[in-house]
Design an enzyme around this catalytic site. Structure first.
Site, PDB file in Angstrom:
ATOM      1  N   LYS A 110     -44.801 -22.711  23.139  1.00  0.00           N
ATOM      2  CA  LYS A 110     -46.196 -23.113  22.959  1.00  0.00           C
ATOM      3  C   LYS A 110     -46.517 -24.421  23.676  1.00  0.00           C
ATOM      4  O   LYS A 110     -47.667 -24.648  24.057  1.00  0.00           O
ATOM      5  CB  LYS A 110     -46.520 -23.278  21.466  1.00  0.00           C
TER       6      LYS A 110
HETATM    7  C1  PLP Z   1     -45.548 -17.871  19.012  1.00  0.00           C
HETATM    8  C2  PLP Z   1     -44.139 -17.431  19.061  1.00  0.00           C
HETATM    9  C3  PLP Z   1     -43.778 -16.114  19.351  1.00  0.00           C
HETATM   10  C4  PLP Z   1     -44.822 -15.030  19.553  1.00  0.00           C
HETATM   11  O1  PLP Z   1     -45.587 -15.251  20.707  1.00  0.00           O
HETATM   12  P1  PLP Z   1     -46.998 -14.506  20.875  1.00  0.00           P
HETATM   13  O2  PLP Z   1     -47.572 -15.068  22.120  1.00  0.00           O
HETATM   14  O3  PLP Z   1     -47.800 -14.882  19.657  1.00  0.00           O
HETATM   15  O4  PLP Z   1     -46.726 -13.054  20.933  1.00  0.00           O
HETATM   16  C5  PLP Z   1     -42.444 -15.800  19.451  1.00  0.00           C
HETATM   17  N1  PLP Z   1     -41.491 -16.726  19.259  1.00  0.00           N
HETATM   18  C6  PLP Z   1     -41.784 -18.017  18.967  1.00  0.00           C
HETATM   19  C7  PLP Z   1     -40.687 -18.981  18.743  1.00  0.00           C
HETATM   20  C8  PLP Z   1     -43.119 -18.411  18.863  1.00  0.00           C
HETATM   21  O5  PLP Z   1     -43.408 -19.673  18.582  1.00  0.00           O
END
Ligand code: PLP
Length: 458
Positions: A110
């Site tokens: 993120k």
């Molecule tokens: C947000 C997240 C996901 C999922 O990603 P999306 O874009 O919501 O499908 C998977 N793994 C981790 C560690 C995340 O923070």
């Protein structure tokens, strides 16, 4: 570049406007009217991450930012990622690579999008003098990335709702320990889907939305998807720009959707594989054509514990050939528990995505297996991805699994698998000594509204 809503009833916007608004006013999600073809795939090998990011993102931003503004934002954003490659590829086995997306300040992928959009927001708001209130819902990682990226930024307040008691201690502390006055962590009674539903309630209250200058940074924000396209390009560049498969641990469908945009731009992605944990609505939908919401079963990979996968709406819009009325119709049916994907759209989705699901036991077993085979320690989300990827590896085609978080962010799950608690990297070592600041709030939109009005600093 013009952006249109998946439900067809919201104004057409430019990049900056789509970024600042998040969700469209008709409840839909913004998408570019056309996907730009990328020229110069062969020139990317060996370039710094920031340069690839500039070339990939530039066509999407149109006249919203000058080249200098965009380059400056990219450089400042990625200076905070503690690895020169930014998104290094590490080999797990012959033909299988891990794309490490966890070297940022909050240890999950993120950071790649959030750090960049915080810089872009800052430029846009400085120019317009506008003040905004960002409200986000998180299963843990989006919220920590948003608070870290936006803390102390002028003209912005950030409120992050997370499900009380359902995020890891590291995730919670990353949200509750920054002491900037403009960031506010809210522990909501309920699940992530409740937080996400309340967020939509706030956005759909147009009077409140205008009163506080509501903006969203959830993965429905198109600017986040754009930032996530970049590492598919750097990964393919490292592997020689040949046909490559990607497996993506998936929850809200933002990261994997970015992969499908990369492919539409011309990147040689062969198969995109959706990996889910026991909350497998996406796997079921792609297998059966029935998108039916069940109840969230808390798992050891909590960032994927969802039943309503927001960005899937974008994939549906493309699969329905841009038929916004059809999308609006099925999204209406979703309010009553689910919908059936039309035969044509299902076929189109299956041409884009494969899927797989793994159980809790299989996830723990995969953390053990990879530790034994390579010495690497996976976070539980990455382990879900690797387990699904291993079912699909084919000789001669490189497989890349996205490693979405650092194992130290989920020490309980890792300890349950291998009996070892992975240490936090040095830049986060003091996390457990800092004081926490958090507000408990009921799963109730009125309570949230008064809290936000009360706490705003702008
Ligand atoms: C947000 C997240 C996901 C999922 O990603 P999306 O874009 O919501 O499908 C998977 N793994 C981790 C560690 C995340 O923070």
């Amino acid at each position: 570049m013009r952006y249109v809503s998946t439900r067809g009833q919201a104004p057409v916007l430019n990049f900056e406007q789509a970024m600042l608004s998040g969700l469209a006013r008709d409840g839909g999600l913004y998408l570019p009217e056309t996907i730009p073809a990328f020229r110069g795939l062969r020139d990317l090998d060996g370039l710094p991450y920031e340069e690839v990011a500039f070339r990939v993102i530039r066509p999407f931003t149109g006249d919203s930012f000058t080249d200098d503004e965009l380059r400056g934002a990219i450089d400042r954003a990625y200076a905070r990622i503690e690895h020169t490659a930014k998104a290094p590829l590490r080999q797990l086995a012959p033909g299988h690579h891990l794309l490490e997306l966890f070297h940022g300040p909050t240890l999950a992928f993120k950071d790649f999008a959030m750090q960049l959009i915080a810089q872009l927001f800052q430029i846009a708001l400085k120019r317009s003098g506008q003040k905004i209130t960002i409200v986000g819902a998180t299963s843990g990682d989006t919220g920590s990335a948003a608070i870290e990226a936006f803390k102390g930024i002028d003209n912005v307040d950030v409120f992050i709702m997370f499900p009380h008691g359902r995020v890891s201690d590291v995730q919670r502390r990353q949200m509750t320990t920054p002491d900037a006055a403009n960031v506010h962590a809210l522990a909501v009674t309920g699940h992530f889907d409740d937080c996400q539903a309340r967020l939509k309630d706030l956005f759909n209250d147009h009077a409140f939305r205008d009163q506080v200058g509501l903006a969203g940074v959830n993965s429905i924000n198109w600017a986040r998807v754009v930032a996530q396209i970049v590492y598919y390009f750097t990964a393919c560049a490292s592997l020689g720009m040949r046909d490559t498969d990607f497996t993506v641990p998936t929850g809200n469908f933002g990261d994997i959707f970015a992969g499908s945009i990369a492919r539409a731009m011309g990147l040689p992605i062969r198969r995109l594989i959706v990996a889910t944990n026991q909350n497998d609505i996406l796997h079921r939908a792609l297998t059966t054509g029935e998108y039916r919401v069940g109840t969230v079963e808390p798992s050891i990979s909590p960032s994927m514990d969802i039943q309503v996968s927001s960005n899937f709406e974008r994939a549906l819009y493309l699969a329905y050939g841009g038929d916004a009325a059809a999308v609006a119709q099925i999204m209406d049916e979703l309010k009553h528990g689910g919908f059936t994907i039309s035969q044509g759209a299902l076929q189109a989705l299956r041409e884009q995505y494969l899927s797989g699901r793994v159980s809790e036991d299989e996830t723990l077993a995969m953390i053990r297996t990879i530790r034994a085979e390579t010495g690497e320690i996976l976070c539980p989300h990455s382990a879900v991805g690797v387990a699904v990827a291993r079912q699909h590896v084919e000789p001669g085609v490189p497989m890349v699994t996205l490693a979405t978080a650092h194992p130290a962010k989920f020490p309980d799950a890792v300890e349950a698998a291998i009996g070892v608690r992975p240490p936090l990297p040095p830049h986060m070592a003091g996390l457990f000594d800092l004081a926490e600041r958090v507000t408990r709030v009921e799963n109730d939109v009125q309570a949230l509204k008064s809290l936000i009005l009360d706490r705003r600093t702008q």
